[in-house]
Design a protein around this motif. Sequence first.
Motif, PDB file in Angstrom:
ATOM      1  N   ALA A   1       0.836  -1.203   0.000  1.00 27.96           N
ATOM      2  CA  ALA A   1       0.000   0.000   0.000  1.00 27.96           C
ATOM      3  C   ALA A   1       0.872   1.254   0.000  1.00 27.96           C
ATOM      4  CB  ALA A   1      -0.925   0.005   1.213  1.00 27.96           C
TER       5      ALA A   1
ATOM      6  N   MET B   1       1.058   3.954  -2.999  1.00 26.84           N
ATOM      7  CA  MET B   1       0.713   5.348  -2.700  1.00 26.84           C
ATOM      8  C   MET B   1       1.827   6.289  -3.136  1.00 26.84           C
ATOM      9  SD  MET B   1      -0.274   7.119   0.945  1.00 26.84           S
ATOM     10  CE  MET B   1       1.382   6.845   1.599  1.00 26.84           C
TER      11      MET B   1
ATOM     12  N   MET C   1       1.364   9.094  -5.905  1.00 27.69           N
ATOM     13  CA  MET C   1       1.550  10.512  -5.584  1.00 27.69           C
ATOM     14  C   MET C   1       2.565  11.160  -6.512  1.00 27.69           C
ATOM     15  SD  MET C   1       1.389  10.535  -1.405  1.00 27.69           S
ATOM     16  CE  MET C   1       1.631  12.318  -1.355  1.00 27.69           C
TER      17      MET C   1
ATOM     18  N   SER D   1      -2.743   5.697 -12.556  1.00 30.01           N
ATOM     19  CA  SER D   1      -2.869   6.342 -11.257  1.00 30.01           C
ATOM     20  C   SER D   1      -4.080   5.804 -10.505  1.00 30.01           C
ATOM     21  CB  SER D   1      -2.981   7.852 -11.429  1.00 30.01           C
ATOM     22  OG  SER D   1      -3.089   8.505 -10.187  1.00 30.01           O
TER      23      SER D   1
ATOM     24  N   PHE E   1      -4.176   3.684  -7.009  1.00 33.60           N
ATOM     25  CA  PHE E   1      -4.998   4.107  -5.863  1.00 33.60           C
ATOM     26  C   PHE E   1      -5.747   2.920  -5.275  1.00 33.60           C
ATOM     27  CE2 PHE E   1      -9.222   5.148  -4.249  1.00 33.60           C
ATOM     28  CZ  PHE E   1      -8.883   5.938  -3.167  1.00 33.60           C
TER      29      PHE E   1
ATOM     30  N   TYR F   1      -3.436   0.632  -3.453  1.00 33.78           N
ATOM     31  CA  TYR F   1      -3.160   1.228  -2.141  1.00 33.78           C
ATOM     32  C   TYR F   1      -4.356   1.061  -1.203  1.00 33.78           C
ATOM     33  CZ  TYR F   1      -4.066   5.058   1.073  1.00 33.78           C
ATOM     34  OH  TYR F   1      -4.476   5.785   2.153  1.00 33.78           O
ATOM     35  N   PHE F   2      -5.528   1.445  -1.669  1.00 30.64           N
ATOM     36  CA  PHE F   2      -6.717   1.478  -0.810  1.00 30.64           C
ATOM     37  C   PHE F   2      -7.068   0.086  -0.291  1.00 30.64           C
ATOM     38  CE2 PHE F   2     -11.306   0.994  -0.294  1.00 30.64           C
ATOM     39  CZ  PHE F   2     -11.591   1.997   0.612  1.00 30.64           C
TER      40      PHE F   2
END
Length: 385
Positions: free
Chosen positions: A187, A191, A195, A314, A318, A321-322
């Motif tokens: 994660a 991220m 970013m 991207s 996400f 990561y989430f």
Amino acid sequence: MNGIYYYVIAFILIWTIAIVFKNQLTDHGVEVNFPILMWRTQRLRGFIDRLANRAPRFWKWYMNLGIVISTGFMILMAGALVYSLKTLVDAPTVSLVVPGVEVPGSPIFIPLLAGLIAIATVLIVHEFSHGILSRVEKININSIGLLLFAIIPGAFVEPDEEELNELSRPAKMRIYVAGSMANLTLAAIAMIIMMVISSFIVPMVFEDDGVVINRLTSDGNAINHMSEGMVIRSINNLTVNDMASFQKATNTLKPNETVNIHTDQGDYSFQLKSNPMNRSLGFMGVQVNTNNVIADGFDNQFYTPLLWILMPLSELLFWIYFLNFAIGTFNLLPMKPLDGGHLLENLLSYIMPESAYKPIVTFMSFFMGIIIVVSLVVGVVGPPF
């Protein structure tokens, strides 16, 4: 097509094939016992051994740190779950998330393809990490495999239970926290890359131009007036340039009021409902993304088509990561059969006898489970009063 239909089609196809070819599949390590379909293999044990033997000291050091980090998340998650009882009626904290399916009461919609890829990363790194630490601690792995509960996918690594029970408490805890630590690590990596793309590359290449509706939910009134693909420019005369200004504008909305929305395809007005996750806020029933356009300096270049890959990449990062963060931390709740329950049990064994800590773990498992079930029910069907 609604994502639920893909799951229904997959369910019918998979189980039809499994039942018709049951005898042939059994010869290849597949067990068909409806509603569980399980495939066991020995083939990946060599790969796990190589990873474990490459840096055993690193794995032990990292998971020693993981015990501390996981204990912290275990306490935070338990506290957050108990605190969620305070806002249970107005804003349920726990909700189901199913890729491609609009779950009643859930404020989150996960795209089908990106969600399935992200869940695959959750399962792979979680179970492989359990396997790696088992081998680092010299525990034999009986089997590795995949399972399907009805249509819900899963993965597993089966360490030898007798050997596992003979380990020291620190060694057992390293194995228990390995899966969630792997999820949290992935994660963090996803991220950081996301970013870099969204904070540096995308702003350089793209310009914000309002927000575009990518989905209309059935529990809001916008679905009766607007269409996907519309670009929202303002809400109640508040200019919408990007996600931040959209969020600021929607935070001013109240239930039952009439909202006025200006888009690239005209103006629309309709009455708002209550937000399922915060009944004090108005709810339109729209899900949006920033509407990006290629900046002038990058337009009409031969590599322009490649730049559009940045946006779905991207988004995929996400969701990786989430879901890795959400599932990894959820798994650390102090309740069995989750890894957090086993971690709690071993921690308590340092300070009290088995006759004392066993009832505590049982109570915590029951208590946490009740909160989760009640939160899910309230989120789906609404409060009972």
